[in-house]
Design an enzyme around this catalytic site. Structure first.
Site, PDB file in Angstrom:
ATOM      1  N   LYS A 185       0.817  -1.204   0.000  1.00  0.00           N
ATOM      2  CA  LYS A 185       0.000   0.000   0.000  1.00  0.00           C
ATOM      3  C   LYS A 185       0.853   1.258   0.000  1.00  0.00           C
ATOM      4  CE  LYS A 185      -0.358   0.009   5.025  1.00  0.00           C
ATOM      5  NZ  LYS A 185      -1.183   0.029   6.209  1.00  0.00           N
ATOM      6  N   HIS A 238      -8.170  -0.555  -2.721  1.00  0.00           N
ATOM      7  CA  HIS A 238      -8.963   0.224  -1.759  1.00  0.00           C
ATOM      8  C   HIS A 238      -8.298   1.594  -1.696  1.00  0.00           C
ATOM      9  CE1 HIS A 238     -10.387  -3.579   0.350  1.00  0.00           C
ATOM     10  NE2 HIS A 238      -9.294  -3.994  -0.240  1.00  0.00           N
TER      11      HIS A 238
HETATM   12 ZN   LIG Z   1     -11.935  -1.274   1.170  1.00  0.00          ZN
END
Ligand SMILES: [Zn+2]
Ligand SMILES: [Zn+2]
Length: 653
Positions: free
Chosen positions: A477, A523
C-alpha cells in the site's frame, strides 16, 4: 555468555563520542549497554540529536519519573512506561490517592536531582526464576504478571542508582543525558488497556535533547490546545456528543454544512475522474462477513444487529440445548442473531462487482461509496472526531487488471495532491509499505504489485519513503501523511492493493483471451474518515474555514432595525444564487454583532446602514485580510464571493 556490547564495539572502532546514546547495528537500534550480534557488519553511533535517540531519551526519562514517584509516594506500584509518539508515560497504582498538579511539580524536582547526579544506567540479564525473586522483593505485581509472558525470552533489567525496572530498554548511558523534559498531564488508564482491569493513574511527559526543542514542542502543544476540534467544535456550533450515543458525533447545522461541502467536493472530483457512486446497505446477513473474513478476525470491532425473531430463535435453541460454557452460548447467539452492521464498504462492493459478468473492457471499474460505517471502538480509546464509532469515508474500490494498477495509482496520486492542496496542506509525505512476512499470494504477484507502486511514484516524480514489511497481509500500500498548519503529521489518504478479497469472493472478469481472470482490487481513500478529516481540518484552519467550506460565508449586520428588510432581501437573493448568507437582525449594537460574527470566524461581514440601502450595496469586512474592504455594490459583493466559493483547483485562472 557475555557478548561485546555496542559501547565496547564503538569504542574499539574509535566511533564513541561524548554525545553517543546508542548504536545502529545493521539497521537495528541497540543501546550502549546491550551486547550486539557477533556477526554484526555495520555499526554506527546514534548521537543525542539523531531522531533515533528521541525514544531512548524519552523512555529513560520515564524511568527517572517512576524512580521519583516511588521515592515520593512509597507503596506506589508501577505498570508500563513506554516512549510514545510525542513523549512518554508511566502508569502507576498509587494506593493513597490521585496525583495532583502539585505532585507533578514535586516529582519534577526529584527528577531534576536524579538527572543532576548523572547516575549510569546498567543492564542486567537474569534467568526467569531469579527475575521473579527480584520482582517479588520489589513488590511489583504488575511487573510480575508481565514477567509470566516473558518465559521464553531474554529477561533484562535496567537500573539507575537504586531504582530497578524489568525492561527491554533501550536506555541512555546515564541520567545526565536527560537535558530537557516536562511532565505534561495526567489521565486514568486501565491496566493493559482493558476496562475490566483496575484503573491506574498515568502521568504523561515529554523529553527532548535540549531545552530549545522542548520549548518549540510546548508552544506547538499550546497552539494545538487552542485549536482542539473538540473545543472549537463546541464553540462554533459544529458538533456535539450525547451519552446515549457514545463516541458518535452529532453534526449540528453548521457542522453538517461543512461536512456536506466536503462530501460534495469529493463527489465532484468523481464525476471528473470516472468513478461511479453506489449506495449500499447498512446491515447484512453475517454470511457476507464470513465470506469477507471479517468474521471471525474483525468481530470485536463490529456491531451486530439483533431482531426480535432472532432473539426468540436464539432463546429456543438455548433452552433446547443448554450450552456448557460461555463460548458455546456465544456461538448460539451469534448464529441466530444473523445480522452484522458493516464496518467497511469492501465486502458489499465485492457483491456488487459479482452481480454482473465483466469483460476486460469494463475495467478499471471505480466504485465510490460514502456509506455510513460502524466500528465498535473501546470507550478507552475514543476521543472527539479522531476515533469514532460511526463515520463515513470517501471510500472507493477500483477493480482492475494487474497491468492497470500502475496507471490507477499514478492518477490517484495526482488526485490526492490536488485535494490536499485545495485544503491548504502543502507538506505531504508518501510512504510505500511492502510485503510483510505473513502474507497472502505468490511472490510473483507481490513483485508485480510493488513494482507498480514504485513505478507510479517514480513516474509522478514524487519523493517517497519505503516501509519494509509494513504492507497489509493482503497487499502492498501507499500511505499519504500530511503536516498541518502547526507542524503535526496526520495519516489520511491511502491506496492498497488487495489480492485477498477478489479471491474470497471468487471475483473474475473475462480477458481478451476469453479466459476467466482475477481482478486486483484497490482500496483507496483521500480524506479517509470524513469525520476524522473534519477534525483535522478544524484544527488546521483553527476554525476559520475558507469561504468555499464556511457554513456561513457572509453575515449581514444591520446598524438599526430600519434596515432589516433590505438586509433580508439581499440575503434571500444571494441564497437563491447558492451562497450561504445570514442576517443578524437582533437588537444588539453593531459592535456586539461584529464580535459575535468574529467569534464564529465568519469570513465576510456586510454592514447595512443608510448609505448601503440607498446605494444598494454592503460595507464589507474581511476576516482573512482582517480589513475593511469598504462599500461594495451588490454586483461587486457577488464578484468577491463567486470565485472564493469554489475550491482553489476549480477557480477560473
Ligand atoms: Zn476497502
Ligand atoms: Zn525501561
Amino acid at each position: 555468555m557475555h557478548g561485546v556490547t555496542a559501547r565496547e564495539r564503538l569504542e574499539a572502532l574509535g566511533k564513541l563520542q561524548g554525545d553517543t546514546v546508542a548504536a545502529k547495528v545493521d539497521g537495528r537500534v541497540y543501546d550502549l549497554h546491550t551486547p550486539i550480534p557477533e556477526d554484526a557488519r555495520e555499526i554506527e553511533p546514534i548521537r543525542v540529536n539523531d531522531p533515533e535517540a528521541l525514544p531512548i531519551i524519552r523512555h529513560s526519562t520515564a524511568h527517572v519519573m517512576a524512580d521519583a514517584v516511588q521515592r515520593l509516594f512509597p507503596g506506589t506500584k508501577v505498570a508500563f512506561g513506554p516512549a510514545i509518539d510525542d513523549g512518554f508515560y508511566y502508569d502507576y497504582d498509587r494506593p493513597d490517592g490521585s496525583f495532583t498538579e502539585e505532585d507533578l511539580e514535586k516529582i519534577t524536582e526529584v527528577m531534576l536531582g536524579i538527572i543532576e547526579a548523572n547516575t549510569p544506567f546498567e543492564r542486567k540479564v537474569l534467568p526467569y526464576e531469579e527475575a521473579r525473586r527480584v520482582l517479588e522483593e520489589l513488590g511489583e505485581p504488575y511487573k510480575l504478571e508481565h514477567l509470566e509472558r516473558l518465559k521464553d525470552e531474554e529477561i533484562s533489567f535496567y537500573q539507575h542508582g537504586k531504582w530497578v525496572d524489568l525492561c527491554e530498554g533501550p536506555h541512555v548511558p546515564s541520567t545526565g543525558f536527560l537535558k530537557a523534559f516536562k511532565l505534561t498531564h495526567r489521565a486514568g488508564a486501565y491496566w493493559r488497556g482493558d476496562e475490566r482491569n483496575p484503573m491506574l493513574q498515568r502521568i504523561y511527559g515529554t523529553a527532548f535533547p535540549d531545552a530549545k526543542a522542548l520549548r518549540a514542542y510546548l508552544l506547538q502543544r499550546q497552539e494545538a490546545e487552542k485549536r482542539d476540534h473538540r473545543k472549537l467544535g463546541k464553540e462554533l456550533g459544529l458538533i456535539a456528543f450525547h451519552p446515549y450515543a457514545p463516541a458518535s458525533p452529532f453534526f449540528l447545522p453548521r457542522g453538517a454544512q461543512v461536512y456536506n461541502r466536503l462530501v460534495e467536493y469529493i463527489r465532484d472530483l468523481y464525476d471528473e475522474k470516472a468513478y461511479q457512486e453506489v449506495i449500499t446497505p447498512q446491515i447484512f446477513d453475517n454470511a457476507l462477513f464470513h465470506t469477507s473474513g471479517h468474521l471471525p478476525s474483525y468481530r470485536e470491532n463490529m456491531f451486530f444487529a439483533a431482531t426480535v425473531d432472532g432473539l426468540e430463535e436464539a432463546s429456543k435453541a438455548l433452552v433446547k440445548n443448554p450450552p456448557k460454557d460461555e463460548e458455546s452460548c456465544s456461538h448460539v447467539l451469534s448464529e441466530h442473531l444473523r445480522f452484522g452492521v458493516k464496518p467497511m464498504n469492501c465486502p458489499s462492493h465485492c457483491l456488487y462487482f459479482a452481480m454482473e459478468k465483466h469483460s476486460y473492457r469494463d475495467l478499471p471499474l471505480r466504485i465510490a461509496d460514502f456509506g455510513r460505517l460502524h466500528r465498535y471502538e473501546r470507550s478507552g480509546v475514543v476521543q472527539g472526531l479522531t476515533r469514532v464509532r460511526t463515520f463515513a469515508q470517501d471510500d472507493a474500490h477500483i477493480f482492475c487488471t494487474m497491468e492497470q494498477v500502475q496507471g490507477e495509482i499514478a492518477s490517484f496520486i495526482d488526485l490526492v495532491f490536488r485535494v490536499y492542496e485545495d485544503f491548504g496542506f502543502t507538506d505531504t509525505k508518501v510512504i510505500v509499505a511492502t510485503r510483510p512476512d505473513q502474507r497472502l499470494g505468490s511472490d510473483e504477484v507481490w513483485d508485480a504489485a510493488e513494482t507498480a507502486l514504485f513505478d507510479a511514484c517514480k513516474a509522478k516524480g514524487i519523493a517517497f519513503e519505503v516501509a519494509d514489511g509494513e504492507g497489509a497481509f493482503y497487499g502492498p500500500k501507499i500511505e499519504f501523511h500530511l503536516k498541518d498548519a502547526i507542524g503535526r503529521s496526520w495519516q489520511l489518504g491511502t491506496i492498497q492493493c488487495d489480492f485477498n478479497l477478489p479471491e474470497r469472493f471468487d471475483l473474475h472478469y473475462v480477458g481478451a483471451d476469453n479466459e476467466r481472470h482475477r481482478p486486483v482490487m484497490l482500496h483507496r481513500a483521500i480524506l479517509g474518515s470524513v469525520e476524522r478529516f473534519f477534525g483535522v481540518l478544524v484544527e488546521h484552519v483553527a476554525g476559520a474555514f475558507p469561504i468555499w467550506l464556511a457554513p456561513e460565508q457572509l453575515r449581514l449586520l444591520t446598524v438599526s432595525e430600519r434596515f432589516n428588510d433590505y438586509a433580508h432581501e439581499v440575503a434571500a437573493d444571494l441564497r437563491k444564487k447558492g451562497y450561504r448568507v445570514d442576517v443578524d437582525d437582533s437588537a444588539d449594537k453593531l459592535g456586539a454583532k461584529i464580535r459575535n460574527a468574529r467569534n464564529l470566524r465568519i469570513p465576510l461581514l456586510g454592514v447595512v446602514g443608510e448609505r448601503e440601502v440607498e446605494s444598494r450595496g454592503l460595507a464589507i469586512r474581511s476576516r482573512d485580510e482582517n480589513a475593511d474592504l469598504g462599500f461594495k455594490t451588490l454586483d461587486e459583493v457577488e464578484a468577491i464571493l463567486a470565485p472564493l466559493s469554489l475550491p482553489p483547483s476549480r477557480r477560473p485562472a
